[in-house]
Design an enzyme around this catalytic site. Sequence first.
Site, PDB file in Angstrom:
ATOM      1  N   ASN A 228       3.712  44.748  25.560  1.00 44.73           N
ATOM      2  CA  ASN A 228       2.905  44.013  26.556  1.00 44.73           C
ATOM      3  C   ASN A 228       3.520  42.627  26.761  1.00 44.73           C
ATOM      4  O   ASN A 228       4.560  42.307  26.185  1.00 44.73           O
ATOM      5  CB  ASN A 228       1.441  43.931  26.100  1.00 44.73           C
ATOM      6  CG  ASN A 228       1.321  43.274  24.753  1.00 44.73           C
ATOM      7  OD1 ASN A 228       1.654  42.109  24.593  1.00 44.73           O
ATOM      8  ND2 ASN A 228       0.866  44.022  23.753  1.00 44.73           N
ATOM      9  N   LYS A 308      18.205  59.033  21.408  1.00 47.29           N
ATOM     10  CA  LYS A 308      17.807  58.625  22.757  1.00 47.29           C
ATOM     11  C   LYS A 308      17.390  59.852  23.585  1.00 47.29           C
ATOM     12  O   LYS A 308      18.137  60.837  23.639  1.00 47.29           O
ATOM     13  CB  LYS A 308      18.993  57.906  23.427  1.00 47.29           C
ATOM     14  CG  LYS A 308      18.640  57.357  24.776  1.00 47.29           C
ATOM     15  CD  LYS A 308      19.810  56.641  25.424  1.00 47.29           C
ATOM     16  CE  LYS A 308      19.448  56.295  26.856  1.00 47.29           C
ATOM     17  NZ  LYS A 308      20.612  55.912  27.640  1.00 47.29           N
ATOM     18  N   PRO A 324      -4.135  51.644  13.803  1.00 41.10           N
ATOM     19  CA  PRO A 324      -5.234  51.055  13.011  1.00 41.10           C
ATOM     20  C   PRO A 324      -5.659  49.737  13.648  1.00 41.10           C
ATOM     21  O   PRO A 324      -4.830  49.030  14.228  1.00 41.10           O
ATOM     22  CB  PRO A 324      -4.598  50.814  11.635  1.00 41.10           C
ATOM     23  CG  PRO A 324      -3.126  50.806  11.873  1.00 41.10           C
ATOM     24  CD  PRO A 324      -2.872  51.668  13.076  1.00 41.10           C
ATOM     25  N   ILE A 326      -6.401  46.223  13.056  1.00 38.34           N
ATOM     26  CA  ILE A 326      -6.121  45.270  11.969  1.00 38.34           C
ATOM     27  C   ILE A 326      -7.329  44.359  11.739  1.00 38.34           C
ATOM     28  O   ILE A 326      -7.794  44.167  10.616  1.00 38.34           O
ATOM     29  CB  ILE A 326      -4.876  44.417  12.329  1.00 38.34           C
ATOM     30  CG1 ILE A 326      -3.691  45.334  12.604  1.00 38.34           C
ATOM     31  CG2 ILE A 326      -4.559  43.426  11.208  1.00 38.34           C
ATOM     32  CD1 ILE A 326      -2.519  44.650  13.305  1.00 38.34           C
ATOM     33  N   PHE A 342      -9.733  37.600  19.038  1.00 37.95           N
ATOM     34  CA  PHE A 342      -9.574  37.303  20.457  1.00 37.95           C
ATOM     35  C   PHE A 342      -9.989  38.554  21.233  1.00 37.95           C
ATOM     36  O   PHE A 342      -9.935  39.660  20.697  1.00 37.95           O
ATOM     37  CB  PHE A 342      -8.113  36.966  20.790  1.00 37.95           C
ATOM     38  CG  PHE A 342      -7.775  35.516  20.575  1.00 37.95           C
ATOM     39  CD1 PHE A 342      -7.744  34.977  19.298  1.00 37.95           C
ATOM     40  CD2 PHE A 342      -7.483  34.691  21.651  1.00 37.95           C
ATOM     41  CE1 PHE A 342      -7.437  33.635  19.099  1.00 37.95           C
ATOM     42  CE2 PHE A 342      -7.171  33.355  21.471  1.00 37.95           C
ATOM     43  CZ  PHE A 342      -7.153  32.823  20.189  1.00 37.95           C
ATOM     44  N   LYS A 356     -17.109  43.345  20.955  1.00 39.69           N
ATOM     45  CA  LYS A 356     -16.108  43.326  19.879  1.00 39.69           C
ATOM     46  C   LYS A 356     -16.595  42.492  18.697  1.00 39.69           C
ATOM     47  O   LYS A 356     -16.359  42.828  17.535  1.00 39.69           O
ATOM     48  CB  LYS A 356     -14.771  42.795  20.404  1.00 39.69           C
ATOM     49  CG  LYS A 356     -14.039  43.827  21.242  1.00 39.69           C
ATOM     50  CD  LYS A 356     -12.782  43.290  21.930  1.00 39.69           C
ATOM     51  CE  LYS A 356     -12.221  44.388  22.839  1.00 39.69           C
ATOM     52  NZ  LYS A 356     -11.130  43.962  23.690  1.00 39.69           N
ATOM     53  N   LYS A 360     -16.877  44.868  15.521  1.00 44.30           N
ATOM     54  CA  LYS A 360     -15.872  44.632  14.475  1.00 44.30           C
ATOM     55  C   LYS A 360     -16.414  43.731  13.367  1.00 44.30           C
ATOM     56  O   LYS A 360     -15.690  43.361  12.466  1.00 44.30           O
ATOM     57  CB  LYS A 360     -14.604  44.019  15.088  1.00 44.30           C
ATOM     58  CG  LYS A 360     -13.938  44.910  16.142  1.00 44.30           C
ATOM     59  CD  LYS A 360     -12.536  44.409  16.501  1.00 44.30           C
ATOM     60  CE  LYS A 360     -11.943  45.213  17.663  1.00 44.30           C
ATOM     61  NZ  LYS A 360     -10.507  45.004  17.845  1.00 44.30           N
TER      62      LYS A 360
HETATM   63  O1  PMT Z   1       0.881  35.406  23.373  1.00 41.54           O
HETATM   64  P1  PMT Z   1       0.533  34.637  24.637  1.00 41.54           P
HETATM   65  O2  PMT Z   1       1.493  34.920  25.751  1.00 41.54           O
HETATM   66  O3  PMT Z   1       0.364  33.180  24.361  1.00 41.54           O
HETATM   67  O4  PMT Z   1      -0.870  35.192  25.174  1.00 41.54           O
HETATM   68  C1  PMT Z   1      -2.026  34.951  24.411  1.00 41.54           C
HETATM   69  C2  PMT Z   1      -2.928  36.195  24.420  1.00 41.54           C
HETATM   70  C3  PMT Z   1      -3.415  36.471  25.833  1.00 41.54           C
HETATM   71  C4  PMT Z   1      -2.196  37.426  23.873  1.00 41.54           C
HETATM   72  C5  PMT Z   1      -4.116  35.838  23.448  1.00 41.54           C
HETATM   73  O5  PMT Z   1      -4.815  34.710  23.914  1.00 41.54           O
HETATM   74  C6  PMT Z   1      -5.105  36.992  23.329  1.00 41.54           C
HETATM   75  O6  PMT Z   1      -6.023  37.152  24.121  1.00 41.54           O
HETATM   76  N1  PMT Z   1      -4.916  37.820  22.253  1.00 41.54           N
HETATM   77  C7  PMT Z   1      -5.689  39.055  22.052  1.00 41.54           C
HETATM   78  C8  PMT Z   1      -5.009  40.172  22.784  1.00 41.54           C
HETATM   79  C9  PMT Z   1      -5.679  41.522  22.545  1.00 41.54           C
HETATM   80  O7  PMT Z   1      -4.999  42.440  22.176  1.00 41.54           O
HETATM   81  O8  PMT Z   1      -6.987  41.579  22.722  1.00 41.54           O
HETATM   82  P2  PMT Z   1      -7.866  42.939  22.544  1.00 41.54           P
HETATM   83  O9  PMT Z   1      -9.114  42.596  23.276  1.00 41.54           O
HETATM   84  O10 PMT Z   1      -7.135  44.126  22.990  1.00 41.54           O
HETATM   85  O11 PMT Z   1      -8.107  43.023  21.003  1.00 41.54           O
HETATM   86  C10 PMT Z   1      -9.265  42.491  20.372  1.00 41.54           C
HETATM   87  C11 PMT Z   1      -8.909  41.866  19.056  1.00 41.54           C
HETATM   88  O12 PMT Z   1      -8.539  42.879  18.119  1.00 41.54           O
HETATM   89  C12 PMT Z   1      -7.756  40.876  19.094  1.00 41.54           C
HETATM   90  O13 PMT Z   1      -8.072  39.836  18.212  1.00 41.54           O
HETATM   91  C13 PMT Z   1      -6.573  41.703  18.573  1.00 41.54           C
HETATM   92  O14 PMT Z   1      -5.610  40.879  17.929  1.00 41.54           O
HETATM   93  C14 PMT Z   1      -7.266  42.623  17.597  1.00 41.54           C
HETATM   94  N2  PMT Z   1      -6.637  43.945  17.419  1.00 41.54           N
HETATM   95  C15 PMT Z   1      -6.572  44.811  18.467  1.00 41.54           C
HETATM   96  C16 PMT Z   1      -6.059  46.065  18.269  1.00 41.54           C
HETATM   97  C17 PMT Z   1      -5.574  46.423  16.993  1.00 41.54           C
HETATM   98  N3  PMT Z   1      -5.055  47.623  16.763  1.00 41.54           N
HETATM   99  N4  PMT Z   1      -5.647  45.543  15.979  1.00 41.54           N
HETATM  100  C18 PMT Z   1      -6.156  44.316  16.174  1.00 41.54           C
HETATM  101  O15 PMT Z   1      -6.205  43.500  15.241  1.00 41.54           O
END
Ligand code: PMT
Length: 418
Positions: A228, A308, A324, A326, A342, A356, A360
């Site tokens: 991403n 490949k 998973p 995290i 986030f 969330k 979570k």
């Molecule tokens: O890196 P930059 O370019 O500065 O951009 C910042 C950002 C937009 C990436 C950042 O501000 C942000 O929003 N990060 C969270 C991105 C995200 O994956 O959000 P989510 O809504 O999909 O996930 C929710 C939360 O679960 C997040 O805290 C994520 O880190 C966590 N997660 C998600 C999936 C997973 N398998 N494990 C996780 O820990």
Amino acid sequence: MSLQNVNVLLGVTGGIAAYKAPDLVRKLTGLGANVRVVLSPSSAAFVTPLSLQAVSGNIVHQHLLDPEAEAGMGHIELARWADVLLIAPATAHCIAKLAHGMADDLLTTLVLATPAPVFIAPAMNQQMWAAQATQANLKTINERGVTCFGPASGEQACGDIGYGRMLETVEIAQLLDEALASRSLLVTETQDAAETQDSESGLLAGKHIVITAGPTREAIDPVRYISNHSSGKMGYSLAIQALALGAQVTLVSGPVDIPAPIGCTVIQVQSAVDMHTAVMHAVQHSCDIFIACAAVADYRVADIANQKIKKDNDEMTLTLVKNPDILADVAALSNPPFTLGFAAETHDVERYARGKLTRKKLNMIAANDVSQPGIGFNQSDNALTVFTADTQIVLPQQDKLALAKQLLTIMAHNVSKH
Ligand code: PMT
């Protein structure tokens, strides 16, 4: 204390929660603020000017076209007097007027006339809060820098249950105090970074913080992957500011193009599974706070090709399996650290972020509306709305480094209450 000697102009609008205004005045003056009250035309039906005058020790202001007031503390003087303008309760009607820049009474005129930061504590029926018009108006004023405290969820005066209750007066006073603390840190930073270092440096002293940052890469074959647009800037800014606030920082980072902050332990990873392993290991070493800022891939390729993949077919199907989570796994530990997640969303931001937070089992979540141009993925700026179970603070668009400091300051206050 951040409210000590601060001039707070308290606007009260016409909802049932207005009866709490005298108590709010007491809470604010208890924190050292000088309070003057402005009543909207309809609020006087719920609370008397006399009681507000008694608790604030100041004349209550009600009318825009009041020749007596204009001869004394007229509306422009009032607007200049205010260091902060707080509207509590803020009705749906008041929020709509702010969104449209209306100035048909004293309070809304003051909002336009004051250079002071504006804070609101909404209170209304849950259906009115959820209404698209209200949410659109809120978004507009948030983008203009108005900070919103609450509302809370619970039983309402009308018998409904849901979001719309005004926060408790003690919470509003506390949030204003904290918001001013983070603002003054920010202002001072731009004025004189060196001077601020001493006063702030202890805020996270003695805390071990594990932060995830950047994207993950989910391999398809030896040369291709799914990923991403995360640049790592937000997570790295958090690491830099956490170090400046005295924390010991472990940064678990996906592949990014920015240098590692000096002074923290950096663990470089590629995939979500790698990140999961690294984080679970790191948090088991006396971790106090876990911040999940990484954009972790929700799915990975079920069978990664060893060689490949050749383009022999016109179509190709990849089977993905869930990675998973995290953040959820850290929060589910038997003795979890304070968890700040986030939520990067393109729509229904508040609903998904709150979902969330609850699902979570997090302490805090920072909602990131990544549909907005100029913020979020791979941008220098960002804007966040921070939720706990019962609070909501809007951090308007700014440079990620400055924003990280505000977020950590709010987080530190919550960690201390944890
Ligand atoms: O890196 P930059 O370019 O500065 O951009 C910042 C950002 C937009 C990436 C950042 O501000 C942000 O929003 N990060 C969270 C991105 C995200 O994956 O959000 P989510 O809504 O999909 O996930 C929710 C939360 O679960 C997040 O805290 C994520 O880190 C966590 N997660 C998600 C999936 C997973 N398998 N494990 C996780 O820990």
